[in-house]
Design a protein around this motif. Structure first.
Motif, PDB file in Angstrom:
ATOM      1  N   SER A 125       0.841  -1.213   0.000  1.00 42.73           N
ATOM      2  CA  SER A 125       0.000   0.000   0.000  1.00 42.73           C
ATOM      3  C   SER A 125       0.870   1.255   0.000  1.00 42.73           C
ATOM      4  O   SER A 125       0.571   2.229  -0.705  1.00 42.73           O
ATOM      5  N   THR A 126       1.946   1.231   0.786  1.00 42.16           N
ATOM      6  CA  THR A 126       2.827   2.412   0.843  1.00 42.16           C
ATOM      7  C   THR A 126       3.456   2.658  -0.533  1.00 42.16           C
ATOM      8  O   THR A 126       3.471   3.788  -1.041  1.00 42.16           O
ATOM      9  N   MET A 127       3.984   1.586  -1.135  1.00 43.79           N
ATOM     10  CA  MET A 127       4.634   1.747  -2.444  1.00 43.79           C
ATOM     11  C   MET A 127       3.636   2.290  -3.469  1.00 43.79           C
ATOM     12  O   MET A 127       3.970   3.107  -4.319  1.00 43.79           O
ATOM     13  N   PHE A 128       2.406   1.804  -3.360  1.00 47.29           N
ATOM     14  CA  PHE A 128       1.386   2.235  -4.300  1.00 47.29           C
ATOM     15  C   PHE A 128       1.065   3.723  -4.158  1.00 47.29           C
ATOM     16  O   PHE A 128       0.955   4.442  -5.144  1.00 47.29           O
ATOM     17  N   ARG A 129       0.948   4.154  -2.891  1.00 45.91           N
ATOM     18  CA  ARG A 129       0.656   5.579  -2.659  1.00 45.91           C
ATOM     19  C   ARG A 129       1.801   6.439  -3.199  1.00 45.91           C
ATOM     20  O   ARG A 129       1.588   7.458  -3.849  1.00 45.91           O
ATOM     21  N   GLU A 130       3.041   5.980  -2.953  1.00 46.06           N
ATOM     22  CA  GLU A 130       4.201   6.752  -3.428  1.00 46.06           C
ATOM     23  C   GLU A 130       4.243   6.784  -4.960  1.00 46.06           C
ATOM     24  O   GLU A 130       4.598   7.790  -5.565  1.00 46.06           O
ATOM     25  N   TRP A 131       3.881   5.658  -5.545  1.00 50.38           N
ATOM     26  CA  TRP A 131       3.887   5.571  -7.018  1.00 50.38           C
ATOM     27  C   TRP A 131       2.857   6.549  -7.612  1.00 50.38           C
ATOM     28  O   TRP A 131       3.154   7.310  -8.528  1.00 50.38           O
ATOM     29  N   PHE A 132       1.652   6.558  -7.041  1.00 45.03           N
ATOM     30  CA  PHE A 132       0.636   7.490  -7.533  1.00 45.03           C
ATOM     31  C   PHE A 132       1.093   8.931  -7.320  1.00 45.03           C
ATOM     32  O   PHE A 132       0.849   9.795  -8.156  1.00 45.03           O
ATOM     33  N   SER A 133       1.763   9.159  -6.188  1.00 45.85           N
ATOM     34  CA  SER A 133       2.172  10.541  -5.937  1.00 45.85           C
ATOM     35  C   SER A 133       3.300  10.955  -6.901  1.00 45.85           C
ATOM     36  O   SER A 133       3.355  12.112  -7.344  1.00 45.85           O
ATOM     37  N   SER A 134       4.155   9.985  -7.304  1.00 47.90           N
ATOM     38  CA  SER A 134       5.201  10.349  -8.277  1.00 47.90           C
ATOM     39  C   SER A 134       4.555  10.648  -9.645  1.00 47.90           C
ATOM     40  O   SER A 134       5.006  11.545 -10.363  1.00 47.90           O
ATOM     41  N   LEU A 135       3.472   9.933  -9.962  1.00 50.94           N
ATOM     42  CA  LEU A 135       2.787  10.235 -11.232  1.00 50.94           C
ATOM     43  C   LEU A 135       2.118  11.610 -11.172  1.00 50.94           C
ATOM     44  O   LEU A 135       2.081  12.346 -12.161  1.00 50.94           O
ATOM     45  N   THR A 136       1.603  11.951  -9.996  1.00 48.49           N
ATOM     46  CA  THR A 136       1.002  13.281  -9.820  1.00 48.49           C
ATOM     47  C   THR A 136       2.064  14.361 -10.052  1.00 48.49           C
ATOM     48  O   THR A 136       1.805  15.379 -10.723  1.00 48.49           O
ATOM     49  N   ILE A 149      -3.709  -6.631  -3.747  1.00 52.11           N
ATOM     50  CA  ILE A 149      -2.625  -5.687  -3.418  1.00 52.11           C
ATOM     51  C   ILE A 149      -1.325  -6.171  -4.053  1.00 52.11           C
ATOM     52  O   ILE A 149      -0.592  -5.420  -4.702  1.00 52.11           O
ATOM     53  N   TYR A 150      -1.039  -7.477  -3.902  1.00 54.23           N
ATOM     54  CA  TYR A 150       0.202  -8.023  -4.462  1.00 54.23           C
ATOM     55  C   TYR A 150       0.195  -7.886  -5.991  1.00 54.23           C
ATOM     56  O   TYR A 150       1.228  -7.619  -6.607  1.00 54.23           O
ATOM     57  N   LEU A 151      -0.998  -8.086  -6.562  1.00 54.15           N
ATOM     58  CA  LEU A 151      -1.138  -7.995  -8.018  1.00 54.15           C
ATOM     59  C   LEU A 151      -0.789  -6.585  -8.511  1.00 54.15           C
ATOM     60  O   LEU A 151      -0.087  -6.410  -9.520  1.00 54.15           O
ATOM     61  N   GLY A 152      -1.282  -5.579  -7.784  1.00 58.13           N
ATOM     62  CA  GLY A 152      -0.980  -4.191  -8.157  1.00 58.13           C
ATOM     63  C   GLY A 152       0.525  -3.969  -8.176  1.00 58.13           C
ATOM     64  O   GLY A 152       1.078  -3.362  -9.105  1.00 58.13           O
ATOM     65  N   ALA A 153       1.210  -4.513  -7.149  1.00 56.05           N
ATOM     66  CA  ALA A 153       2.674  -4.350  -7.082  1.00 56.05           C
ATOM     67  C   ALA A 153       3.339  -5.085  -8.244  1.00 56.05           C
ATOM     68  O   ALA A 153       4.305  -4.592  -8.837  1.00 56.05           O
ATOM     69  N   ALA A 154       2.827  -6.270  -8.578  1.00 56.32           N
ATOM     70  CA  ALA A 154       3.426  -7.066  -9.668  1.00 56.32           C
ATOM     71  C   ALA A 154       3.359  -6.299 -10.987  1.00 56.32           C
ATOM     72  O   ALA A 154       4.278  -6.366 -11.806  1.00 56.32           O
ATOM     73  N   ASN A 155       2.279  -5.550 -11.182  1.00 56.08           N
ATOM     74  CA  ASN A 155       2.144  -4.792 -12.428  1.00 56.08           C
ATOM     75  C   ASN A 155       2.935  -3.485 -12.395  1.00 56.08           C
ATOM     76  O   ASN A 155       3.718  -3.198 -13.293  1.00 56.08           O
ATOM     77  N   ALA A 156       2.734  -2.711 -11.336  1.00 52.59           N
ATOM     78  CA  ALA A 156       3.308  -1.359 -11.317  1.00 52.59           C
ATOM     79  C   ALA A 156       4.824  -1.365 -11.179  1.00 52.59           C
ATOM     80  O   ALA A 156       5.491  -0.446 -11.640  1.00 52.59           O
ATOM     81  N   PHE A 157       5.379  -2.404 -10.520  1.00 52.59           N
ATOM     82  CA  PHE A 157       6.820  -2.361 -10.218  1.00 52.59           C
ATOM     83  C   PHE A 157       7.634  -3.409 -10.968  1.00 52.59           C
ATOM     84  O   PHE A 157       8.790  -3.634 -10.639  1.00 52.59           O
ATOM     85  N   ARG A 158       7.019  -4.035 -11.967  1.00 52.83           N
ATOM     86  CA  ARG A 158       7.757  -5.059 -12.717  1.00 52.83           C
ATOM     87  C   ARG A 158       8.958  -4.435 -13.434  1.00 52.83           C
ATOM     88  O   ARG A 158       8.815  -3.440 -14.134  1.00 52.83           O
ATOM     89  N   GLY A 159      10.120  -5.004 -13.222  1.00 52.92           N
ATOM     90  CA  GLY A 159      11.333  -4.504 -13.884  1.00 52.92           C
ATOM     91  C   GLY A 159      12.104  -3.527 -13.017  1.00 52.92           C
ATOM     92  O   GLY A 159      13.232  -3.175 -13.348  1.00 52.92           O
ATOM     93  N   SER A 160      11.518  -3.100 -11.888  1.00 50.73           N
ATOM     94  CA  SER A 160      12.247  -2.166 -11.005  1.00 50.73           C
ATOM     95  C   SER A 160      12.907  -2.966  -9.880  1.00 50.73           C
ATOM     96  O   SER A 160      12.458  -4.069  -9.540  1.00 50.73           O
TER      97      SER A 160
END
Ligand code: SF4
Length: 431
Positions: free
Chosen positions: A20-31, A233-244
């Motif tokens: 959840s934390t990584m996701f919030r940070e990711w959305f905020s970096s897109l903002t 939640i895990y699925l979101g991370a698998a998509n958003a952070f793949r390759g990082s």
């Protein structure tokens, strides 16, 4: 493996919290990108081509994920209504309509703001992707890159590396990846760097390995995670952070957590009574409540076809060979995207194989109004599953976005009756 002195409070729930934390940070970096006038690559979960796009440092926007957030945060109807006022039909994919309304609002959504596209990359995994990208083409006049990935021609006929048919398909995909690289070079002015690709693919391998292991670890009794809730939640991370690097590390740590839970008999719910598989896309408008209809009866989802197709088929665990990155990338795209499409359209054989492995008591089919792709064949695959096993199944309809067609009372009645049947069956088996 978890360290011997690890305590439950250190590790249990870490994946959900960190995700959840990584996701919030990711959305905020897109903002931040959007606010500074930057652009992003728009991609889809089935064949995101993250491996190539990361080499060129494109921020990536996943419109499916943005759209489902509007439903989870209970504002989807505002977005759907706005798109319908502009002429979109009530029964097309709700994700498209939420995204269209989001574009009209300058990218505003409940978690922040998304940047405008600089290109869109899509596969043929869902026909909606193609019409969806045409909307951005009309709105922004950006290049749209469509990667045509050959699918399974008939049940049981998938070809594999070494087969002549596979080699033909691989070359076809390879040539298209080369074209994507040229397009990225033109758009960014950067030269393609094969060593950077190797690095990204190494990170992706770590994530893919972890994803497969996490799914397999749910064979434990009690189940170590709920495929419908934690799994999303895990699925979101698998998509958003793949390759990082972060994505790879996250999944290595998640495997550690799941191994710890499995070794210590720590389940995701207190009193597990029925082990279930979920088929289809979740009911996001009443996400938690929908799961409670099952967990209140001791039902836990130990696996889900959603975690297969919406991860782009990486559940199969294909790992890249870094000694021949380009060839291996084409193989991986071919095998994984094909697996995603099979998981949507022909999942009966895969489900049959899970029955003993995961000790399954029941299967829940969830066709939804606004995703024909994952819903149209469910009645047929259910029949095939029922012919091959004596595992009870439930067929309930709602939607992933549109709460106008989610009837909580009706769902609860059907689900309660299903569990009464499962309980009676267990009692009969004991006498
Ligand atoms: S798979 Fe379903 S939800 Fe996803 S884009 Fe296609 S129609 Fe929409």
């Amino acid at each position: 493996m978890a360290m011997p002195d690890t305590t439950a409070s250190d590790i249990v729930g870490r994946g959900a919290k960190d995700g959840s934390t990584m996701f919030r940070e990711w959305f905020s970096s897109l903002t931040d990108v959007a606010d500074s006038g930057g652009h992003a690559a728009y991609v889809f979960v089935m064949g995101s081509m993250a491996e190539i796009l990361r080499v060129f440092d494109f921020p990536m926007v996943f419109p499916e994920i943005n759209s489902l957030q509007t439903a989870v945060r209970r504002v989807a109807d505002d977005y759907l209504n706005q798109a319908e006022d502009h002429g979109y039909s009530p029964d097309i994919c709700g994700y498209v309509k939420a995204d269209y309304a989001m574009q009209l609002r300058g990218g505003e959504h409940p978690m922040g703001k998304i940047p405008k596209p600089t290109l869109a990359v899509l596969t043929n995994a869902c026909n909606t992707y193609i019409k969806w990208a045409e909307i951005w083409e009309r709105m922004y006049d950006v290049p749209i890159f469509t990667l045509d990935v050959p699918s399974t021609r008939a049940a049981g006929t998938q070809s594999w590396p070494g087969d002549e048919a596979f080699e033909r398909d691989r070359k076809y995909v390879s040539a298209q990846i080369d074209e994507l690289i040229v397009l990225c070079e033109e758009l960014t002015g950067k030269k393609f760097d094969i060593d950077r690709l190797r690095e990204v693919m190494g990170n992706a391998n770590e994530l893919i390995r972890g994803w497969r292991q996490v799914l397999e670890l749910n064979q434990s009794t009690p189940a170590v995670f709920n495929a419908l809730t934690d799994g999303t939640i895990y699925l979101g991370a698998a998509n958003a952070f793949r390759g990082s690097e972060d994505g790879g590390r996250y999944f290595t740590e998640l495997v550690e957590e799941m191994e710890f839970k499995s070794e210590n008999g720590i389940g995701t719910i207190q009193d597990e009574k029925h082990r279930l598989i979920f088929v289809g896309v979740p009911c996001y408008p009443i996400f938690r409540r929908f799961n409670e209809f099952f967990s209140d009866w001791g039902g836990v989802f130990v696996n889900s076809t959603y975690l297969w197709f919406a991860s782009g088929g990486i559940n199969l665990g294909f790992e890249y060979d870094l000694d021949r990155p380009m060839e291996s990338l084409a193989e991986g795209v071919l095998i994984s995207v094909r697996e995603a499409v099979d998981a949507m359209l022909f999942q009966d054989q895969a489900l049959i194989q899970l029955v003993d492995k995961f000790d399954i008591d029941g299967v829940v089919y969830h066709p939804i109004k606004s995703c024909r792709t994952t819903s149209a064949g469910q009645a047929d695959t259910r029949r095939a599953f029922m012919d091959a096993t004596d595992v009870p199944s439930l067929f309930i309809e709602s939607d992933m976005m549109d709460k106008r067609v989610v009837s909580e009372a009706q769902l609860k009645n059907r689900i309660d009756a299903f569990f009464e049947g499962l309980n009676a069956r267990k009692l009969r088996a004991q006498v």
